[in-house]
Design an enzyme around this catalytic site. Structure first.
Site, PDB file in Angstrom:
ATOM      1  CB  ALA A  56      -0.974  -0.033   1.172  1.00 18.26           C
ATOM      2  NE  ARG A  95      -2.958  -4.460  -6.938  1.00 19.17           N
ATOM      3  CZ  ARG A  95      -2.195  -5.109  -6.053  1.00 19.17           C
ATOM      4  NH1 ARG A  95      -0.987  -4.660  -5.749  1.00 19.17           N
ATOM      5  NH2 ARG A  95      -2.635  -6.207  -5.468  1.00 19.17           N
ATOM      6  CD  GLN A 207       2.393 -11.004  -2.810  1.00 14.44           C
ATOM      7  OE1 GLN A 207       2.199 -12.195  -2.592  1.00 14.44           O
ATOM      8  NE2 GLN A 207       1.477 -10.239  -3.376  1.00 14.44           N
ATOM      9  CG  ASP A 248      -3.361  -3.799   0.661  1.00 19.05           C
ATOM     10  OD1 ASP A 248      -3.117  -4.835   1.309  1.00 19.05           O
ATOM     11  OD2 ASP A 248      -2.645  -3.387  -0.266  1.00 19.05           O
ATOM     12  CG  ASN A 258      -2.782  -7.346   4.879  1.00 16.96           C
ATOM     13  OD1 ASN A 258      -2.235  -6.530   4.128  1.00 16.96           O
ATOM     14  ND2 ASN A 258      -2.110  -8.296   5.494  1.00 16.96           N
ATOM     15  CE  LYS A 259      -1.705  -9.920  -1.357  1.00 17.25           C
ATOM     16  NZ  LYS A 259      -2.396  -9.642  -2.653  1.00 17.25           N
TER      17      LYS A 259
HETATM   18  O1  MRU Z   1      -0.952  -7.486  -3.535  1.00 13.26           O
HETATM   19  P1  MRU Z   1       0.095  -6.766  -2.739  1.00 13.26           P
HETATM   20  O2  MRU Z   1       1.428  -7.444  -2.735  1.00 13.26           O
HETATM   21  O3  MRU Z   1       0.191  -5.303  -3.127  1.00 13.26           O
HETATM   22  O4  MRU Z   1      -0.449  -6.816  -1.249  1.00 13.26           O
HETATM   23  C1  MRU Z   1       0.304  -6.223  -0.233  1.00 13.26           C
HETATM   24  C2  MRU Z   1      -0.242  -6.430   1.113  1.00 13.26           C
HETATM   25  O5  MRU Z   1      -1.250  -7.071   1.302  1.00 13.26           O
HETATM   26  C3  MRU Z   1       0.467  -5.731   2.247  1.00 13.26           C
HETATM   27  O6  MRU Z   1       0.309  -6.438   3.435  1.00 13.26           O
HETATM   28  C4  MRU Z   1      -0.124  -4.322   2.437  1.00 13.26           C
HETATM   29  O7  MRU Z   1      -0.170  -3.634   1.226  1.00 13.26           O
HETATM   30  C5  MRU Z   1       0.656  -3.546   3.420  1.00 13.26           C
HETATM   31  S1  MRU Z   1       2.239  -3.080   2.811  1.00 13.26           S
HETATM   32  C6  MRU Z   1       3.003  -2.222   4.054  1.00 13.26           C
END
Ligand code: MRU
Length: 372
Positions: A56, A95, A207, A248, A258-259
């Site tokens: 994010a 996004r 990730q 996010d 979040n993810k």
């Molecule tokens: O799909 P992504 O890799 O952008 O998802 C990222 C996440 O879910 C992170 O946990 C979130 O963005 C926080 S980053 C400090």
């Protein structure tokens, strides 16, 4: 500054030509450290959508630099102001889930509002740079506040290893420096607190296994990669003292997007009385939405991200299919953890409980939608 093999690194910076934005291509990590140039808004949008840049806060900073690129590219158009506004709208739609994207675009757009076509460029560049510095400092402060939580657990354990579980990558690669979820880990490591990190692999794009493991490894922090489904088992066996994740988008009522898989980690943590913290800068709060589950848009990505997996084979990066050719796949990229499952938020202003009053106590100048 975060170090990679002794070299200071950030995931994004402005090239010394003053016109080219450069980013680490996170699709290529951990097997190659490749830098990409972004000179056009289409390239910025591709970088966000294809997850060259992700996480994010970094999406927010990239979007802010995208507005600068839009201002540059607007010069010489028949209607530069209309072109600029159109490009800003296109960046905002790249996004859907991370609110930092909209926040970054709107903050730079507001800074250049009313300026002529030439002044707009310089002001946009300066504002994007300011946002990057502020986010780096916010993450440093998140580290200082989160450190207290880690140190408390370390004291309770009489100095024995504090085991922290994290999901996805909320590290410096996802931010500018320190990360959000990882900032307390880096701070604890610097202070000599004995820590070990459980790194969820984070399917489908890994990730955790690719990026968090790489970051922590480069910094010398002890860590172990586990499958996404291992967390519950580890918690049942007393092998997790603390969960820290990023987000996010978090509503001002405390619901956390979040993810995908974060919610299941929160459920398991709740069932096992393991503290579950969410680390975030204020740019990730949504001050309008109240009901995270109903209202936060959840991105659905290409099912092929699930059907295929990418990795190193005999020195070369290969993509292989892991599912039957004919099977459908559904790729929901985020989930929402309700506030009641969150022990607390670690922000740049301190730690607070996951409810509207506590969040507003830390950020009194922000008014939620029900107070407008
Ligand atoms: O799909 P992504 O890799 O952008 O998802 C990222 C996440 O879910 C992170 O946990 C979130 O963005 C926080 S980053 C400090």
């Amino acid at each position: 500054m975060m170090k990679v093999d002794g070299k200071d690194m950030r995931p994004i910076w402005l090239h010394e030509d003053g016109q080219t934005v450069q980013v680490i291509d996170q699709r290529r990590l951990p097997h190659a450290l490749v830098v990409l140039d972004l000179k056009k808004v289409d390239e910025v949008i591709m970088a966000i959508q294809e997850m060259v840049v992700r996480g994010a806060p970094l999406i927010g900073v990239t979007a802010a630099y995208g507005v600068f690129i839009a201002a540059l590219n607007a010069l010489g158009r028949s209607d530069p102001a209309a072109f600029f506004n159109q490009e800003c709208d296109r960046i905002k739609a790249a996004r859907p889930t991370a609110i930092n994207l909209i926040w970054g675009v709107e903050r730079v757009a507001a800074a250049v509002n009313g300026l002529d076509d030439v002044s707009r460029i310089e002001t946009a560049r300066d504002e994007a740079g300011r946002i990057a510095e502020e986010e780096a400092e916010n993450c440093r402060l998140i580290g200082e506040h989160g450190l207290v939580i880690v140190e408390d657990i370390s004291k309770q354990k009489a100095g024995r290893t504090v085991n922290i579980l994290t999901h996805c990558n909320a590290g410096w690669l996802a931010c500018i420096e320190y990360g959000t979820a990882t900032a307390p880990m880096y701070a604890a490591f610097e202070r000599g607190v004995d820590i070990h990190i459980w790194v969820d692999e984070t399917r489908p794009l890994n990730q955790g296994a690719r990026l968090t493991a790489w970051e922590l490894g480069k910094h010398g922090i002890d860590h172990t990669i586990v499958t996404d489904n291992a967390g519950g088992h580890l918690m049942q066996h007393g092998m997790v003292d603390l969960v820290i994740v990023g987000t996010d988008r978090t509503t001002h009522t405390g619901d956390v997007a979040n993810k995908i898989g974060t919610y299941l980690k929160a459920l398991a943590a709740h069932d096992n009385q393991v503290p579950f913290y969410v680390a975030l800068p204020s740019s990730t709060f949504d001050w309008e939405l109240k009901d995270g589950l109903a209202d936060i848009p959840i991105e659905e990505r290409d099912p092929d991200e699930i059907r295929y997996v990418q990795g190193l084979y005999q020195g070369q990066v290969k993509k292989v299919m892991i599912s039957p050719e004919a099977s459908r796949a559904a790729n929901h990229a985020f989930d929402v953890t309700p506030a009641r499952l969150v022990t607390g938020f670690i922000t740049e202003r301190g730690v607070c409980k996951a409810n509207q009053a506590a969040i507003q106590g830390l950020f009194p100048e922000k008014t939620g939608s029900d107070n407008i």
